[in-house]
Design a protein around this motif. Structure first.
Motif, short mmCIF file in Angstrom:
data_model
loop_
_atom_site.label_atom_id
_atom_site.label_comp_id
_atom_site.label_asym_id
_atom_site.label_seq_id
_atom_site.Cartn_x
_atom_site.Cartn_y
_atom_site.Cartn_z
N ASN A 276 0.86 -1.19 0.00
CA ASN A 276 0.00 0.00 0.00
C ASN A 276 0.89 1.23 0.00
O ASN A 276 1.93 1.29 0.65
CB ASN A 276 -0.95 0.01 1.20
N ASP A 277 0.47 2.21 -0.79
CA ASP A 277 1.22 3.45 -0.96
C ASP A 277 0.33 4.64 -0.59
O ASP A 277 -0.70 4.84 -1.22
CB ASP A 277 1.69 3.58 -2.41
N PRO A 278 0.65 5.36 0.50
CA PRO A 278 1.86 5.27 1.31
C PRO A 278 1.84 4.04 2.22
O PRO A 278 0.79 3.50 2.52
CB PRO A 278 1.82 6.56 2.14
N GLU A 279 3.06 3.65 2.67
CA GLU A 279 3.17 2.46 3.51
C GLU A 279 2.49 2.65 4.84
O GLU A 279 1.85 1.74 5.36
CB GLU A 279 4.65 2.12 3.71
N ILE A 280 2.62 3.87 5.44
CA ILE A 280 1.93 4.20 6.68
C ILE A 280 0.70 5.03 6.33
O ILE A 280 0.81 6.15 5.83
CB ILE A 280 2.84 4.99 7.65
N ILE A 281 -0.46 4.44 6.56
CA ILE A 281 -1.72 5.10 6.19
C ILE A 281 -2.17 6.00 7.33
O ILE A 281 -2.22 5.59 8.48
CB ILE A 281 -2.81 4.05 5.87
N LYS A 282 -2.51 7.24 6.97
CA LYS A 282 -3.05 8.19 7.95
C LYS A 282 -4.54 8.39 7.66
O LYS A 282 -4.99 8.27 6.52
CB LYS A 282 -2.31 9.53 7.85
N ALA A 283 -5.29 8.66 8.71
CA ALA A 283 -6.72 8.95 8.56
C ALA A 283 -6.90 10.15 7.65
O ALA A 283 -6.15 11.13 7.71
CB ALA A 283 -7.34 9.19 9.93
N GLY A 284 -7.94 10.08 6.75
CA GLY A 284 -8.22 11.17 5.84
C GLY A 284 -7.27 11.23 4.66
O GLY A 284 -7.15 12.28 4.01
N GLN A 285 -6.64 10.12 4.33
CA GLN A 285 -5.61 10.09 3.29
C GLN A 285 -5.99 9.10 2.20
O GLN A 285 -6.67 8.11 2.44
CB GLN A 285 -4.28 9.67 3.95
N LYS A 286 -5.55 9.39 0.95
CA LYS A 286 -5.72 8.43 -0.14
C LYS A 286 -4.61 7.39 -0.07
O LYS A 286 -3.48 7.69 0.31
CB LYS A 286 -5.67 9.15 -1.49
N VAL A 287 -4.97 6.16 -0.48
CA VAL A 287 -3.99 5.08 -0.46
C VAL A 287 -4.23 4.18 -1.66
O VAL A 287 -5.36 3.92 -2.04
CB VAL A 287 -4.08 4.28 0.87
N LYS A 314 -16.59 0.72 6.31
CA LYS A 314 -16.31 0.76 7.74
C LYS A 314 -15.03 1.53 8.04
O LYS A 314 -14.60 1.60 9.18
CB LYS A 314 -16.18 -0.66 8.27
N GLY A 315 -14.43 2.06 7.02
CA GLY A 315 -13.19 2.80 7.23
C GLY A 315 -12.53 3.20 5.92
O GLY A 315 -11.82 4.20 5.86
N PHE A 316 -12.80 2.42 4.86
CA PHE A 316 -12.22 2.70 3.56
C PHE A 316 -13.32 2.73 2.49
O PHE A 316 -14.30 1.98 2.57
CB PHE A 316 -11.17 1.65 3.18
N THR A 317 -13.13 3.58 1.50
CA THR A 317 -14.05 3.66 0.37
C THR A 317 -13.26 3.69 -0.93
O THR A 317 -12.07 4.03 -0.94
CB THR A 317 -14.93 4.93 0.46
N ILE A 318 -13.93 3.29 -2.03
CA ILE A 318 -13.31 3.32 -3.35
C ILE A 318 -13.30 4.76 -3.87
O ILE A 318 -14.31 5.45 -3.81
CB ILE A 318 -14.07 2.41 -4.33
N VAL A 319 -12.14 5.20 -4.38
CA VAL A 319 -12.02 6.58 -4.85
C VAL A 319 -12.68 6.76 -6.21
O VAL A 319 -13.47 7.68 -6.42
CB VAL A 319 -10.53 7.00 -4.90
N ASP A 320 -12.39 5.87 -7.16
CA ASP A 320 -12.90 6.05 -8.52
C ASP A 320 -14.28 5.44 -8.73
O ASP A 320 -14.83 5.49 -9.83
CB ASP A 320 -11.92 5.47 -9.54
N GLY A 321 -14.85 4.83 -7.70
CA GLY A 321 -16.20 4.29 -7.79
C GLY A 321 -16.28 2.94 -8.47
O GLY A 321 -17.37 2.38 -8.60
N VAL A 322 -15.17 2.40 -8.93
CA VAL A 322 -15.17 1.10 -9.63
C VAL A 322 -14.55 0.06 -8.71
O VAL A 322 -13.35 0.07 -8.46
CB VAL A 322 -14.39 1.17 -10.95
N ASN A 323 -15.40 -0.83 -8.20
CA ASN A 323 -14.92 -1.87 -7.30
C ASN A 323 -14.93 -3.20 -8.03
O ASN A 323 -15.78 -4.05 -7.83
CB ASN A 323 -15.79 -1.94 -6.05
N GLY A 324 -13.97 -3.40 -8.92
CA GLY A 324 -13.91 -4.65 -9.66
C GLY A 324 -12.82 -4.62 -10.71
O GLY A 324 -12.64 -3.60 -11.40
#
Length: 808
Positions: A276-287, A314-324
């Motif tokens: 995962n990029d960034p390796e350390i995920i912060k709240a409110g950040q894209k990964v 529950k904590g993460f959402t898809i950015v581009d709306g395509v989950n597949g």
């Protein structure tokens, strides 16, 4: 006639080559290096029909490189009950037996194989027997005692890979003295819910007309062990029903074991190279989440593979709306396909590990739709929220009863992220009351920010003369994300009744200062179960009166654990009593006292108070008066952290490029949580060089699985590196090193050598290869035949040529 003689010679040469090698390889060497040291029958008197346990102890040693260590039992006229006649070798064995005859000699043959040679030690022992006579008895004969004993003679544990057949070829033997008739043998497959199978045998019940003494019968059963069966050893049973010659019925069971190894399913989708990029995920950040989907452990190609994520929202959402993501096909010999998803971490995520489920839906080789789910974890780190208390200002001199005073200090955010919702409380004992709000809330503090807080207090009129402790406590709104901070400050208060006349006031002893040094950490923080050095400085605050006959008693709070076995005082003096004596302290003088204190292993990780009761005497108006003062020393205790792993097995040699499964359990054996537990592979190539386990609570175990391989030949030194955060916030690293030797794949003779059977390299993993001796025998035989055939052909050509010359 000549042709016949030539062919016969070729056949004799071939058979001699093969026969000599085979007999040499199979003949055991009598070494007699394992001897019976002692044996016993449990004190029983042995006669015909007596059942007893024969306990045998062997002396001697078997080389550590030896394999196939066994003991073969020849019971004579005794019978071995409920077990086979071949057992695994141990220095001490127990054989359940029954006396059924007059030959009281038992032969125990110990054998093992070392460097390709089998060695044997033959031991004979004689059991004392008593013979009873039934002559003259009017009672009817008990025919049930003439019982045959049926046992499985070969006790080798058959092994099969999950997904393949397992064949049970058993030899049933009548090891007793009497004939067995109308024998029924039923095989009861393993009842373990994990064992999944299909029988290839028409019936699991065999019927045998009779077996006389020492006669045997063959039993054959076959199963297809399904590929869903986990790798382990399973137990099944043989149920015997038979009769003796007098019609007495006998029923018994015998356990048979089946070993199942890890199989090779037709499809085995796995995830590797998870990043995962960034390796350390912060709240409110894209990964950006990426992983490799491969089918390298399967045997057939999958198609129409759809990869989707579950557990979002529950904590993460898809950015581009395509989950597949769609993979058209995935072959076992292909490296795999990399799949990437762009995610957004919710701004209210707390520090911790969050599971994401990867759903893999595909079509197999028969075009049937199937689905498998894999779980990966994303680690969210809110950063280090470190708060420091600095510049504490409190009265250093004497405070009189009812005299207000201030305590102030700075709070500094020394961490990496903004601190929020801090609750700062300052509390004294019941004789120190707040004159201002003693609870203050700091909504937020930027990194590096400093905030000064001031609290006002006043001793009550009943306040005693002593040093009163005030506790500065900083808590976070989310206690899981912020560790509570406690710090103490002392204020010396003089009782009201002594304020009027300083010349007749009583002298007071205070703990002017103290130091704590842990033996293991060399700091003020001590580990539970260890010692620390305590230095106390007692001061007589009076300017003219001395104190004498001072007795100091140490006491500590009780451990709060509900387990009575763990209850008791948290601190105990070492090599000294809990009470010590000081002869006198002059006016204004300080006395130093050094102690060694032991902290009980079960003490909770927190600040514990070491209590002091100070009794002393002083003179006033020519009278000898006494006084007792109570004080307390705060001691910060943490629980030591520790963990163990199950056996970590890395082969002594590894084929370059061939993957090896690395699997073991990790158990937290300490009394505190191991946070941010990570396993890193160094020196070997692997599918995942860094595995994040998460927080490992005390007493909890987890399972680690990975694949490793070597990329070059020669000696390789690698290591597994375990890291975690201890309760004091420091990172601990444990390193376990391993050595192996990388070897190139041995393909034997070149493919141009048509005499070599290259099919051996097509075998599935887990199948046994033919021994080098057998291979040499085959090659030698083929070579001998080839030479003879060549001689025959050459002789024919010479003969034909002579005939042609004669015709001319």
């Amino acid at each position: 006639m000549k042709k016949f003689l030539v062919y016969m010679c070729a056949l004799v040469i071939s058979l001699n080559v093969m026969g000599v090698d085979v007999s040499a390889a199979d003949t055991p060497v009598i070494k007699n290096d394992i001897l019976v040291q002692s044996f016993s029958t449990g004190g029983k008197t042995i006669s015909e029909g007596t059942e007893f346990d024969l306990n045998v102890t062997f002396s001697g040693s078997i080389p550590g490189t030896a394999t196939d260590k066994k003991i073969q039992i020849d019971p004579g006229s005794f019978v071995v009950r409920n077990q086979g006649l071949i057992i695994n070798y141990q220095n001490n064995i127990n054989i359940p037996m029954k006396c059924s005859g007059t030959n009281n000699t038992i032969t125990l043959t110990c054998s093992y194989t070392d460097s390709g040679t089998t060695y044997q030690s033959i031991n004979k022992i004689t059991v004392d027997m008593v013979k009873y006579s039934d002559s003259g008895s009017s009672s009817p004969t008990d025919t049930s005692k003439y019982t045959p004993e049926l046992v499985i003679e070969n006790q080798e544990i058959p092994t099969a890979n999950a997904g393949s057949d397992i064949d049970l070829a058993l030899k049933l033997k009548n090891a007793g003295t009497y004939t067995a008739k109308n024998i029924t043998v039923e095989l009861i497959p393993p009842t373990d819910k994990d064992f999944s199978y299909e029988t290839n045998t028409i019936s699991l019940i065999d019927k045998i007309q009779q077996l006389k003494k020492t006669e045997t019968a063959e039993l054959n059963y076959s199963f297809l062990v399904k590929d869903s069966t986990p790798a382990k050893t399973y137990s099944c049973q043989l149920k015997y029903t038979y009769f003796n010659l007098y019609g007495d019925k006998v029923e018994k069971t015998q356990d048979i074991y089946i070993k199942v190894r890890k199989g090779f399913p037709s499809v085995d989708l796995r995830l590797s190279e998870v990043t995962n990029d960034p390796e350390i995920i912060k709240a409110g950040q894209k990964v950006q989440l990426s992983f490799l989907v491969n089918n390298n452990y399967g045997l057939s190609t999958v198609s129409a593979l759809d990869v989707t994520l579950e557990g979002l929202g529950k904590g993460f959402t898809i950015v581009d709306g395509v989950n597949g993501r769609r993979i058209s096909n995935l072959r076992p010999d292909a490296k795999g396909e990399t799949v990437t998803f762009d995610l957004f971490a919710s701004s209210d995520l707390k520090k911790g590990s969050y599971p994401i489920t990867v759903n893999l839906k595909y079509k197999d080789s028969s075009n049937a739709e199937k689905e498998v789910k894999k779980e990966i974890y994303l680690m969210v780190d809110s950063g280090n929220t470190d708060i420091a208390i600095r510049n504490i200002k409190a009265p250093t001199g004497q405070i009189n009863a009812s005299q207000p005073f201030n305590v102030s200090f700075d709070i500094v955010n020394t961490g990496e992220v903004k601190a929020e919702d801090l609750i700062v409380t300052v509390k004294g004992d019941e004789e120190i009351v707040p004159m201002s709000q003693n609870i203050q809330v700091i909504n937020e503090m930027e990194v590096g920010a400093t905030k000064q807080l001031t609290y006002k207090f006043q001793p009550t009129e009943e306040a005693k003369t002593k040093t009163h402790l005030l506790n500065i406590e900083i808590k976070g709104k989310d206690e899981d994300a912020f560790t509570t901070i406690n710090q103490y400050v002392g204020v010396y208060v003089k009782a009201k009744k002594e304020n009027a006349d300083g010349t007749t006031s009583k002298p007071i002893i205070i703990v002017d200062n103290f130091t704590i040094v842990s033996e293991s950490t060399q700091s003020e923080i001590t580990n539970a179960g260890e010692n620390f050095d305590l230095t106390l400085y007692f001061k007589n605050t009076h300017d003219s009166k001395k104190v004498q006959n001072i007795k100091v008693s140490l006491g500590a709070e009780e451990n709060s654990d509900t387990d009575k076995a763990k209850a008791g005082s948290v601190f105990t003096p070492v090599e000294s009593s809990s009470t010590f004596f000081i002869k006198e302290i002059a006016p204004g003088q300080s006395i130093e006292k050094q102690l060694k204190i032991f902290t009980i292993p079960f003490a909770a990780s927190k600040v514990h108070n070491l209590k002091l009761d100070i009794y002393y005497e002083y003179e006033s108006d020519e009278k000898l008066l006494t006084e007792t003062i109570k004080d307390a020393i705060p001691v910060t205790v943490i629980q030591p952290s520790s963990f163990i792993t199950s056996d970590i097995k890395i082969p002594e040699t590894m084929i370059v490029g061939n993957q090896t499964d690395l699997e073991f359990d990790i158990s937290n054996t300490g009394r505190t949580s191991l946070d941010n537990f990570t396993v890193r592979v160094e020196g070997f190539s692997s599918t995942n060089s860094r595995n994040y386990i998460g927080n490992l609570e005390t007493g909890r175990s987890t399972y680690y699985s990975n694949e490793i391989w070597v990329d070059e030949e020669g000696e390789i030194t690698g290591a597994l590196i375990f890291t975690y955060t201890k309760p004091d916030g420091k990172e601990e690293e444990v390193r376990k090193e391993f050595k192996t030797v990388g070897q190139a794949m041995d393909f034997g003779p070149s493919e141009g050598d048509m005499g070599m059977d290259m099919g051996e390299f097509d075998k599935m993993p887990g199948q046994e290869k033919k021994s080098n001796k057998t291979l040499i025998i085959i090659i030698s035989s083929v070579a001998a035949v080839a030479v003879i055939v060549t001689i025959i052909i050459v002789r024919r050509k010479i003969k034909k040529k002579k005939e042609m010359n004669f015709d001319e």
